[in-house]
Design a protein around this motif. Structure first.
Motif, PDB file in Angstrom:
ATOM      1  N   PRO A   1     -29.659  24.638  -4.626  1.00  0.00           N
ATOM      2  CA  PRO A   1     -28.289  25.124  -4.753  1.00  0.00           C
ATOM      3  C   PRO A   1     -28.187  26.351  -5.667  1.00  0.00           C
ATOM      4  N   LEU A   2     -27.140  27.109  -5.447  1.00  0.00           N
ATOM      5  CA  LEU A   2     -26.849  28.300  -6.216  1.00  0.00           C
ATOM      6  C   LEU A   2     -25.520  28.070  -6.935  1.00  0.00           C
ATOM      7  N   SER A   3     -25.562  28.143  -8.267  1.00  0.00           N
ATOM      8  CA  SER A   3     -24.343  27.949  -9.060  1.00  0.00           C
ATOM      9  C   SER A   3     -23.985  29.250  -9.739  1.00  0.00           C
ATOM     10  N   VAL A   4     -22.724  29.670  -9.602  1.00  0.00           N
ATOM     11  CA  VAL A   4     -22.277  30.921 -10.215  1.00  0.00           C
ATOM     12  C   VAL A   4     -20.922  30.694 -10.865  1.00  0.00           C
ATOM     13  N   PRO A   5     -20.570  31.497 -11.867  1.00  0.00           N
ATOM     14  CA  PRO A   5     -19.230  31.382 -12.454  1.00  0.00           C
ATOM     15  C   PRO A   5     -18.204  32.056 -11.552  1.00  0.00           C
ATOM     16  N   GLU A   6     -16.982  31.600 -11.637  1.00  0.00           N
ATOM     17  CA  GLU A   6     -15.886  32.198 -10.887  1.00  0.00           C
ATOM     18  C   GLU A   6     -15.814  33.693 -11.173  1.00  0.00           C
ATOM     19  N   GLY A   7     -15.608  34.487 -10.112  1.00  0.00           N
ATOM     20  CA  GLY A   7     -15.508  35.926 -10.269  1.00  0.00           C
ATOM     21  C   GLY A   7     -16.822  36.665 -10.069  1.00  0.00           C
ATOM     22  N   ALA A   8     -17.924  35.928 -10.002  1.00  0.00           N
ATOM     23  CA  ALA A   8     -19.238  36.558  -9.837  1.00  0.00           C
ATOM     24  C   ALA A   8     -19.407  37.097  -8.418  1.00  0.00           C
ATOM     25  N   ILE A   9     -20.332  38.035  -8.282  1.00  0.00           N
ATOM     26  CA  ILE A   9     -20.758  38.495  -6.958  1.00  0.00           C
ATOM     27  C   ILE A   9     -21.925  37.619  -6.530  1.00  0.00           C
ATOM     28  N   VAL A  10     -21.796  37.074  -5.324  1.00  0.00           N
ATOM     29  CA  VAL A  10     -22.828  36.194  -4.790  1.00  0.00           C
ATOM     30  C   VAL A  10     -23.605  36.926  -3.705  1.00  0.00           C
ATOM     31  N   SER A  11     -24.908  36.761  -3.731  1.00  0.00           N
ATOM     32  CA  SER A  11     -25.762  37.345  -2.697  1.00  0.00           C
ATOM     33  C   SER A  11     -26.536  36.227  -2.016  1.00  0.00           C
ATOM     34  N   LEU A  12     -26.374  36.109  -0.717  1.00  0.00           N
ATOM     35  CA  LEU A  12     -27.064  35.088   0.085  1.00  0.00           C
ATOM     36  C   LEU A  12     -27.931  35.817   1.104  1.00  0.00           C
ATOM     37  N   ASN A  13     -29.119  35.297   1.338  1.00  0.00           N
ATOM     38  CA  ASN A  13     -30.079  36.044   2.153  1.00  0.00           C
ATOM     39  C   ASN A  13     -30.802  35.189   3.174  1.00  0.00           C
ATOM     40  N   CYS A  14     -31.212  35.831   4.252  1.00  0.00           N
ATOM     41  CA  CYS A  14     -32.081  35.195   5.251  1.00  0.00           C
ATOM     42  C   CYS A  14     -33.099  36.214   5.715  1.00  0.00           C
ATOM     43  N   THR A  15     -34.299  35.730   5.990  1.00  0.00           N
ATOM     44  CA  THR A  15     -35.302  36.558   6.641  1.00  0.00           C
ATOM     45  C   THR A  15     -35.639  35.933   7.990  1.00  0.00           C
ATOM     46  N   TYR A  16     -36.141  36.744   8.886  1.00  0.00           N
ATOM     47  CA  TYR A  16     -36.479  36.232  10.204  1.00  0.00           C
ATOM     48  C   TYR A  16     -37.741  36.909  10.714  1.00  0.00           C
ATOM     49  N   SER A  17     -38.354  36.285  11.696  1.00  0.00           N
ATOM     50  CA  SER A  17     -39.631  36.806  12.190  1.00  0.00           C
ATOM     51  C   SER A  17     -39.524  37.395  13.598  1.00  0.00           C
ATOM     52  N   ASN A  18     -38.496  37.030  14.344  1.00  0.00           N
ATOM     53  CA  ASN A  18     -38.383  37.434  15.742  1.00  0.00           C
ATOM     54  C   ASN A  18     -37.617  38.752  15.863  1.00  0.00           C
ATOM     55  N   SER A  19     -38.315  39.814  16.173  1.00  0.00           N
ATOM     56  CA  SER A  19     -37.678  41.134  16.248  1.00  0.00           C
ATOM     57  C   SER A  19     -36.741  41.259  17.453  1.00  0.00           C
TER      58      SER A  19
END
Lengths: 114, 109
Positions: free
Chosen positions: B10-28
């Motif tokens: 899990p990702l915990s951040v304080p209110e007002g923060a900028i959140v960055s969520l990411n995914c990588t993939y292999s199928n071009s």
């Protein structure tokens, strides 16, 4: 805003019994899908359906599974003889008549096999 | 190598923060990239949908796709406690969506 509706929200069935999960897609949508999500795992594609035919299906969607659009509004998933490992959330999705439209999901049916 | 990889948090951040969520993939061959939000015992709710490299903004949400690196991101600005949910990336080349495992986000008041 139009939405995909699924019934029942929770289905409990004995192993070996048949179960039918029901979905009402968004009214002007033409493409319909079923996905499942086993507890704690990712959402997995089962089948896509267009123009009264299956257009694509996954390895999970074996002979025990079938789909049907019995009328102009409902879309169903039938599992003929349920197994313990069929216990999961089943999500129905639909998308629009134009190509390249994103899929919209219902809130799912939780299927529990005893 | 998995087709789609996503850090489960899990990702915990304080209110007002900028959140960055990411995914990588292999199928071009993937052409379409989606972000969904999923609350407990609910279905995936579409947040963002894009089919090209670059950025797409909608309110506090920005989706970014880098096809050359096979990497997609979702940024949430001014995060709120109501943003606490699991965020799913999904991608496709046809009708079949391939989902990541989801990242659980908790925004603390």
């Amino acid at each position: 805003e139009p939405e995909v509706t699924q019934t029942p929200s929770h289905q409990v069935t004995q192993m070996g019994q048949e179960v039918i999960l029901r979905c009402v897609p968004i009214s002007n949508h033409l493409y319909f899908y079923w996905y499942r999500q086993i507890l704690g795992q990712k959402v997995e594609f089962l089948v896509s359906f267009y123009n009264n035919e299956i257009s694509e299906k996954s390895e999970i969607f074996d002979d025990q599974f079938s789909v049907e659009r019995p009328d102009g509004s409902n879309f169903t998933l039938k599992i003929r003889s349920t197994k313990l490992e069929d216990s999961a959330m089943y999500f129905c999705a639909s998308d629009g008549e134009e190509s390249n439209q994103p899929q919209h999901f219902g809130d799912g049916t939780r299927l529990s096999i005893l | 190598q998995k087709e789609v990889e996503q850090d489960p948090g899990p990702l915990s951040v304080p209110e007002g923060a900028i959140v960055s969520l990411n995914c990588t993939y292999s199928n071009s061959a993937f052409q379409y990239f989606m972000w969904y939000r999923q609350y407990s015992r609910k279905g995936p709710e579409l947040l963002m949908y894009t089919y090209s490299s670059g950025n797409k903004e909608d309110g506090r949400f920005t989706a970014q796709v880098d096809k050359s690196s096979k990497y997609i991101s979702l940024f949430i600005r001014d995060s709120q406690p109501s943003d606490s949910a699991t965020y799913l990336c999904a991608m496709s080349k046809t009708y079949k969506y391939i989902f990541g495992t989801g990242t659980r986000l908790k925004v603390l008041a």
